[in-house]
Write an enzyme that holds these catalytic residues in place. Sequence first.
Site, PDB file in Angstrom:
ATOM      1  N   ARG A  37       0.821  -1.213   0.000  1.00 50.18           N
ATOM      2  CA  ARG A  37       0.000   0.000   0.000  1.00 50.18           C
ATOM      3  C   ARG A  37       0.855   1.264   0.000  1.00 50.18           C
ATOM      4  O   ARG A  37       0.433   2.303   0.484  1.00 50.18           O
ATOM      5  CB  ARG A  37      -0.977   0.021   1.182  1.00 50.18           C
ATOM      6  CG  ARG A  37      -2.045  -1.061   1.095  1.00 50.18           C
ATOM      7  CD  ARG A  37      -3.029  -0.940   2.243  1.00 50.18           C
ATOM      8  NE  ARG A  37      -4.001  -2.027   2.225  1.00 50.18           N
ATOM      9  CZ  ARG A  37      -4.700  -2.420   3.281  1.00 50.18           C
ATOM     10  NH1 ARG A  37      -4.550  -1.809   4.445  1.00 50.18           N
ATOM     11  NH2 ARG A  37      -5.569  -3.409   3.192  1.00 50.18           N
ATOM     12  N   ARG A  50      -5.958  12.130  -6.801  1.00 51.44           N
ATOM     13  CA  ARG A  50      -7.196  11.356  -6.719  1.00 51.44           C
ATOM     14  C   ARG A  50      -8.428  12.207  -6.435  1.00 51.44           C
ATOM     15  O   ARG A  50      -9.562  11.716  -6.569  1.00 51.44           O
ATOM     16  CB  ARG A  50      -7.095  10.325  -5.586  1.00 51.44           C
ATOM     17  CG  ARG A  50      -6.646   8.919  -5.939  1.00 51.44           C
ATOM     18  CD  ARG A  50      -7.726   8.034  -6.535  1.00 51.44           C
ATOM     19  NE  ARG A  50      -9.023   8.114  -5.935  1.00 51.44           N
ATOM     20  CZ  ARG A  50      -9.422   7.440  -4.863  1.00 51.44           C
ATOM     21  NH1 ARG A  50      -8.600   6.633  -4.248  1.00 51.44           N
ATOM     22  NH2 ARG A  50     -10.648   7.556  -4.414  1.00 51.44           N
TER      23      ARG A  50
END
Length: 355
Positions: A37, A50
């Site tokens: 991650r 994002r």
Amino acid sequence: MTLSATHPLSDGRTSESPLIQAYRGKTPARRPVWFMRQAGRSLPEYRALREGTAMLDACLDPAMAAEITLQPVRRHDVDAAIFFSDIVIPLKLAGVDVDIVPGVGPVLGKPVRTAADVAALPELRAVSLEPIREAVARTVAELGNTPLIGFAGAPFTLAAYMVEGRPSRDHLGPRTMMHADPSAWRALTEWAADASGLFLRAQLEAGASAGQLFDSWAGSLGLADYVRHVAPASSRALDHVRDCGAPLVHFGTGTSELLVAMRDVGVDVVGVDYRLPLDEANRRLGGSVALQGNIDPALLSAPWDVLEAHVREVLDAGSSAPGHVVNLGHGVPPEADPDVLTRVVSLVHSVPPKR
């Protein structure tokens, strides 16, 4: 090996990298480190990119997925990129109604709980994976000698989401189904295995230099259930990519009692979570495979002297294995300080490998 002559493993770009050397049980020039991650979550540049884009949309935008994959390599000097995607992407591309709900996780429009539900599942077609191939190709073109790790969800974890319809604390639904309707369970895990296997193969063929199978929820299982009802499907998923010749990694959380069975599905590297010291994991595995792990993510927020001592303990314990790739014993927490991760990488690189 069936990878093309221009693949990074074939043309020499990544075959001698510290990561691939350690995965193959050799002693690299420096200790390799990357973080599960690492692509996203804790990085401000990720959050900025994002903003306003849903998770699955970001995964299926090749330019965005490539940029997110590259961000931690630029920032931290890690020894590998991990492809930015999600384990439910193969479901989405097959036509299953699934979404990532913020604060919840994967949610299906309709759970899969009967033989009829399984029979109605759509088939994942190779052409649907084109956005994945393009994202990987874009990423690899920028990485140079740094390898990209492809990944896929293990069949049990995928099936657990599909049966429950959403994240679960105890996974009672799939654990019941494997006993109450073993034929439907087998069909479901075989469907999941083929979807994950095709997803992983697309990444490897497009340029990934290694592949990792994530079994996030396998720790909810006892050994007998894992061996009988789960391991065959995990092996089937990996059957899709064995001929590629790339190193294969198997990781699960809470799986200390399953490590031998997880190795026996046929992998080169076993990932170990933070619960078990690496020297004990190596003892249980008989020194048969390289290990990956296992810094406790909770200590990333501890004082530096505490974290440094812990990292050095992990390095020392990992040195007992045939090969060791440093990682966390789980994923990067969203609140992790990126500067601490960079400092951990520098520390790992400053300690010479034991020969």
